[in-house]
Enzyme design. Structure first.
Site, PDB file in Angstrom:
ATOM      1  N   TYR A  92       0.861  -1.185   0.000  1.00  0.00           N
ATOM      2  CA  TYR A  92       0.000   0.000   0.000  1.00  0.00           C
ATOM      3  C   TYR A  92       0.899   1.237   0.000  1.00  0.00           C
ATOM      4  O   TYR A  92       2.048   1.184  -0.432  1.00  0.00           O
ATOM      5  CB  TYR A  92      -0.917  -0.129   1.244  1.00  0.00           C
ATOM      6  CG  TYR A  92      -1.895   0.967   1.493  1.00  0.00           C
ATOM      7  CD1 TYR A  92      -2.901   1.264   0.566  1.00  0.00           C
ATOM      8  CD2 TYR A  92      -1.861   1.696   2.682  1.00  0.00           C
ATOM      9  CE1 TYR A  92      -3.823   2.264   0.825  1.00  0.00           C
ATOM     10  CE2 TYR A  92      -2.797   2.691   2.939  1.00  0.00           C
ATOM     11  CZ  TYR A  92      -3.771   2.983   2.004  1.00  0.00           C
ATOM     12  OH  TYR A  92      -4.672   3.967   2.267  1.00  0.00           O
ATOM     13  N   LYS A 165      -5.974  -1.002  -2.175  1.00  0.00           N
ATOM     14  CA  LYS A 165      -6.967  -0.747  -1.118  1.00  0.00           C
ATOM     15  C   LYS A 165      -7.669  -2.053  -0.755  1.00  0.00           C
ATOM     16  O   LYS A 165      -7.947  -2.318   0.424  1.00  0.00           O
ATOM     17  CB  LYS A 165      -7.985   0.293  -1.588  1.00  0.00           C
ATOM     18  CG  LYS A 165      -7.403   1.697  -1.751  1.00  0.00           C
ATOM     19  CD  LYS A 165      -7.609   2.572  -0.525  1.00  0.00           C
ATOM     20  CE  LYS A 165      -6.824   3.879  -0.657  1.00  0.00           C
ATOM     21  NZ  LYS A 165      -6.891   4.721   0.535  1.00  0.00           N
TER      22      LYS A 165
HETATM   23  O1  LMR Z   1      -4.138   6.074  -0.319  1.00  0.00           O
HETATM   24  C1  LMR Z   1      -3.758   6.589   0.740  1.00  0.00           C
HETATM   25  O2  LMR Z   1      -2.662   6.344   1.262  1.00  0.00           O
HETATM   26  C2  LMR Z   1      -4.667   7.494   1.507  1.00  0.00           C
HETATM   27  C3  LMR Z   1      -5.556   8.309   0.694  1.00  0.00           C
HETATM   28  O3  LMR Z   1      -6.650   7.611   0.184  1.00  0.00           O
HETATM   29  C4  LMR Z   1      -4.874   9.151  -0.329  1.00  0.00           C
HETATM   30  O4  LMR Z   1      -5.453   9.345  -1.402  1.00  0.00           O
HETATM   31  O5  LMR Z   1      -3.793   9.658  -0.051  1.00  0.00           O
HETATM   32 MN    MN Z   2      -7.170   8.114  -1.803  1.00  0.00          MN
END
Ligand code: LMR
Ligand code: MN
Ligand code: NAD
Length: 543
Positions: A92, A165
């Site tokens: 992530y 996600k």
């Molecule tokens: O994706 C992430 O780390 C958090 C958030 O949804 C973002 O767009 O920054």
């Molecule tokens: Mn985001």
């Protein structure tokens, strides 16, 4: 149709690799298609982890993990379960940002995503059907990638955020990976680097807006609801001009939420409540400065506004607690080019003797003395030492959340904020931050990332068969994380640690599901909420 060995071994939802037992090998026609040794999932995980560790960079590590994910979902999630803190920043944010930038060059596998093109609306239903196969889809994450993190427009490459996600959903809350579907809506791109790149895998034309775009969104939602009537629809990283408009259109009709608006609003309010728990202050006494009044910034403002109203303030009183700052400076009611969301949080020039000077963050901080400062501006380093020291001079425990992602866009570093405020700042950052040792105290930094909230939120909505998500449920979820962190300890974090992600995601899911059921918003009858959440949970073990 009976499956051939080749079909089974190449299906990540069925494949167990060397863990297929001799009996399974006989029953499934796999005899002789694997080496003789039968391994346990733990042996496979140990071997995979050793390979992972040998990779020289975070991106290489991610590529290795994605290959494992492509081959064997169960083994991937079993391994992630054992190393969740280590893997979160790899699968992530922030490493997902690198993989998005290089998606078209690194492409080897579509990862079971559905690819919708703005140029072929007639294919939308077939696209979703083909990508889902015979799987019972309960959760869809869709992106059009106009606003990927703070990095702007990444076209079809942005599908990686939907995949990422969803990986977090399973790792954190335990949604069955066979029940999820990542969706890319390729509406073109305004990213010139992509358009000039012959290897770019998306539509090579400018981004489509307006009626044609919204017709595609409508057709997508209609097909999605028709094919997967039990599903929750999660919107991710849409652009500022579309995100709120789409959410407003559907939020009262179907089970849906926008993660950047609502997920971020939730994690920030939860973080503020955690910070106030530490400082023993009241939310009604705070002044909120939102720097970067876009999708996330205004989602945060609305979630805090809701909380202030629940604490007894009138709408009018509550709005006086906000200072929204964007490129133009402090936003006034007569500021040109306000978005619809911004115009709800403007101030009156007449209320400031220096209104015409309030065009940058430093002057705004000097003038209004905020007690809470949130960064969702995509502008790195903008929470400077001077500004932070100025803020800290007027409030004992300044609450400062530089949330812009990825790493290179953060408004400040946690370590600097702690040092500049002599350990007084209560900090959360968008990406994981290491502990900060300062003057004999170890400060734990909360991760103010919607990943702490959306898995439990989404899982609770799916498990409770929610018809819609409303303010009541969002508020309940924001309060669900209280009590997990011991706030009496010096240097306590404002949010619970990622090491407890699975634990508090379950708690969040139960709170959310309970709220849905209490309001009678469930589609199916549910007598025992905790049981419904437990029954939905998938565990990464071979069946
Ligand atoms: O994706 C992430 O780390 C958090 C958030 O949804 C973002 O767009 O920054
Ligand atoms: Mn985001
Ligand atoms: N930590 C989290 O959970 C989380 C969640 C969502 C978004 N974010 C981050 O927040 C940032 C913004 O995301 P978004 O979806 O709201 O994007 P957005 O484009 O909707 O909003 C960004 C806003 O910042 C404003 N801005 C740009 N330059 C500015 C400047 N110099 N001064 C003041 N404002 C300026 C823009 O005009 C816009 O209104 C991104 O970096 C994203 O990664 C973090």
């Amino acid at each position: 149709m009976t499956q051939t060995a080749d079909m089974i071994l190449n299906n990540p939802f069925l494949n167990k690799g060397t863990a297929f037992t001799q009996a399974e090998r006989r029953d499934l026609g796999l005899v002789g298609t694997l080496p003789a040794q039968v391994q346990t999932i733990d042996e496979q995980a140990t071997q995979a982890y050793a390979q992972y560790q040998s990779k020289p960079s975070d991106l290489e590590k991610r590529i290795f993990l994605m290959n494992l994910f492509n081959e064997n979902r169960t083994l991937f999630f079993h391994l992630m379960d054992e190393h969740v803190v280590e893997f979160m920043p790899i699968v992530y944010d922030p490493t997902v940002a690198d993989s998005i930038e290089q998606y078209s060059h690194l492409f080897t596998d579509p990862q079971n995503a559905a690819f919708i093109s703005v140029d072929a609306p007639e294919d939308i239903e077939a696209t979703l059907k083909n990508a889902a196969g015979d799987r019972d889809i309960r959760l869809v994450v869709v992106t059009d990638a106009e606003g990927i993190l703070g990095m702007g427009d990444w076209g079809v490459n942005g599908v990686d955020i939907a995949v990422g996600k969803l990986m977090v959903y399973t790792a954190a809350a335990g949604i069955d990976p066979a029940q999820v579907l990542p969706v890319s809506i390729d509406a073109g791109t305004n990213n010139q680097t992509l358009l000039n790149d012959p290897l770019y895998l998306g539509n090579h034309h400018e981004r489509v807006y307006g009626d044609k775009y919204h017709a595609v969104i409508d057709q997508f939602v209609a097909a999605e609801q028709k094919l997967f009537p039990e599903s929750l629809l999660h919107w991710e990283d849409f652009g500022r001009s579309n995100a709120q408009v789409i959410l407003d259109k559907y939020k009262d009709k179907i089970a849906t939420f926008n993660d950047d608006i609502q997920g971020t609003g939730m994690v920030v309010l939860a973080g503020i409540l955690g910070a106030l728990n530490i400082s023993k202050e009241n939310i009604k006494d705070q002044k909120f400065l939102i720097f970067g009044a876009g999708t996330a910034g205004m989602g945060i403002a609305n979630q805090i506004l809701d909380e202030l109203k629940r604490a007894g303030l009138s709408e009018e009183e509550a709005r006086q607690h906000f200072y929204a700052v964007d490129k133009q400076g402090l936003l006034f009611s007569d500021t040109p080019d306000l978005t619809a969301a911004q115009s709800e949080f403007t101030r009156e020039r007449a209320d400031f003797s220096n209104a015409s000077d309030l065009t940058n963050l430093a002057v705004v901080v000097k003038t209004v003395h905020p007690t809470v400062m949130i960064g969702t501006s995509t502008q790195p380093g903008t929470f400077t030492e001077a500004i932070v020291k100025d803020m800290a001079a007027h409030t004992e425990r300044p609450i400062i959340f530089p949330l812009s992602n990825p790493t290179k866009l953060a408004e400040a570093k946690a370590e600097d904020l702690i040092k500049w405020t002599d350990g007084q700042a209560l900090v959360a950052t968008g990406i994981p931050a290491a502990d900060v040792d300062y003057n004999g105290t170890t400060y734990h930094i909360g991760q103010g990332n919607n990943a702490l909230m959306y898995p439990g939120l989404g899982f609770g909505l799916v498990a409770s068969t929610a018809k819609v998500l409303n303010g009541e449920t969002l508020s309940a979820a924001c309060h669900a994380l209280g009590g997990i962190v011991d706030t009496s300890e010096a240097g306590a974090a404002v949010l619970p640690p990622v090491s407890k992600l699975t634990e508090f995601s379950q708690k969040l899911a139960e709170v959310v599901a309970q709220s849905v059921v209490d309001q009678g918003l469930n589609k199916e009858p549910i007598s025992d909420v905790k049981q419904a959440v437990a029954d939905m949970k998938w565990v990464p073990e071979y069946k």
